[in-house]
Design a protein around this motif. Sequence first.
Motif, short mmCIF file in Angstrom:
data_model
loop_
_atom_site.label_atom_id
_atom_site.label_comp_id
_atom_site.label_asym_id
_atom_site.label_seq_id
_atom_site.Cartn_x
_atom_site.Cartn_y
_atom_site.Cartn_z
N PHE A 273 -25.07 9.34 -22.50
CA PHE A 273 -25.85 8.10 -22.53
C PHE A 273 -25.67 7.33 -21.22
O PHE A 273 -26.64 6.82 -20.66
CB PHE A 273 -25.43 7.21 -23.71
CG PHE A 273 -26.19 5.92 -23.77
CD1 PHE A 273 -27.45 5.88 -24.34
CD2 PHE A 273 -25.66 4.75 -23.24
CE1 PHE A 273 -28.17 4.69 -24.38
CE2 PHE A 273 -26.37 3.57 -23.27
CZ PHE A 273 -27.63 3.54 -23.85
N ALA A 274 -24.44 7.24 -20.74
CA ALA A 274 -24.18 6.49 -19.50
C ALA A 274 -24.95 7.08 -18.32
O ALA A 274 -25.53 6.36 -17.51
CB ALA A 274 -22.68 6.47 -19.20
N GLU A 275 -24.99 8.41 -18.25
CA GLU A 275 -25.71 9.08 -17.16
C GLU A 275 -27.22 8.83 -17.28
O GLU A 275 -27.89 8.50 -16.31
CB GLU A 275 -25.42 10.58 -17.19
CG GLU A 275 -26.01 11.32 -16.02
CD GLU A 275 -25.63 12.79 -16.06
OE1 GLU A 275 -26.53 13.63 -15.90
OE2 GLU A 275 -24.43 13.09 -16.24
N ALA A 276 -27.74 8.97 -18.49
CA ALA A 276 -29.17 8.72 -18.72
C ALA A 276 -29.52 7.27 -18.46
O ALA A 276 -30.58 6.95 -17.91
CB ALA A 276 -29.55 9.11 -20.15
N PHE A 277 -28.63 6.36 -18.83
CA PHE A 277 -28.82 4.93 -18.60
C PHE A 277 -28.93 4.64 -17.11
O PHE A 277 -29.82 3.92 -16.67
CB PHE A 277 -27.65 4.16 -19.23
CG PHE A 277 -27.76 2.67 -19.14
CD1 PHE A 277 -28.49 1.97 -20.09
CD2 PHE A 277 -27.13 1.95 -18.14
CE1 PHE A 277 -28.59 0.59 -20.04
CE2 PHE A 277 -27.23 0.58 -18.07
CZ PHE A 277 -27.95 -0.10 -19.03
N GLU A 278 -28.03 5.22 -16.34
CA GLU A 278 -28.04 5.03 -14.89
C GLU A 278 -29.32 5.60 -14.27
O GLU A 278 -29.94 4.97 -13.41
CB GLU A 278 -26.82 5.68 -14.25
CG GLU A 278 -25.84 4.69 -13.70
CD GLU A 278 -24.69 5.39 -13.00
OE1 GLU A 278 -24.70 5.38 -11.76
OE2 GLU A 278 -23.82 5.91 -13.70
N GLU A 279 -29.69 6.80 -14.70
CA GLU A 279 -30.89 7.45 -14.16
C GLU A 279 -32.16 6.66 -14.49
O GLU A 279 -33.13 6.71 -13.74
CB GLU A 279 -31.01 8.87 -14.70
CG GLU A 279 -29.99 9.82 -14.11
CD GLU A 279 -30.02 11.18 -14.77
OE1 GLU A 279 -30.92 11.45 -15.60
OE2 GLU A 279 -29.12 11.99 -14.46
N ALA A 280 -32.15 5.94 -15.61
CA ALA A 280 -33.32 5.17 -16.03
C ALA A 280 -33.35 3.77 -15.44
O ALA A 280 -34.18 2.95 -15.82
CB ALA A 280 -33.38 5.09 -17.55
N GLY A 281 -32.44 3.47 -14.54
CA GLY A 281 -32.48 2.18 -13.87
C GLY A 281 -31.29 1.29 -14.15
O GLY A 281 -31.21 0.18 -13.62
N GLY A 282 -30.38 1.73 -14.99
CA GLY A 282 -29.18 0.94 -15.26
C GLY A 282 -29.51 -0.44 -15.82
O GLY A 282 -30.35 -0.57 -16.71
#
Length: 120
Positions: free
Chosen positions: A34-43
Amino acid sequence: PIWFACVLEGCREEASSSAALRLMTLLLQSSPTFAEAFEEAGGFAPLVLSIPKFSTCPSIVMSMLSQLLNAPILHLPCFATLDAVQLCEVFDAESDTTIIHMNNTQGGLHTPSDPSCGIF
């Protein structure tokens, strides 16, 4: 981040926004995926207009501080009001435990060069 931003934008009361932000923080801290996807989606960028709307809510401030200071959100109490001395005691106690690791690889946003992890 977009889903959380939409939920926060639609919230009319602090309790709902606090629950959404607490859930997001818990996911960031406990799920590397989730943290990685969150960052990739703009944080936190999509949340810059939503979070300030409830910036005086103690539970939202605690969630943000939890993420900023790498303190596990499940270990932090909920306060009805914020007192600087009380906050210092809580985060000092958490930083003294062996649970907080600044370079924790189990999950969450951990960027050594930016301790705020993009929150501010």
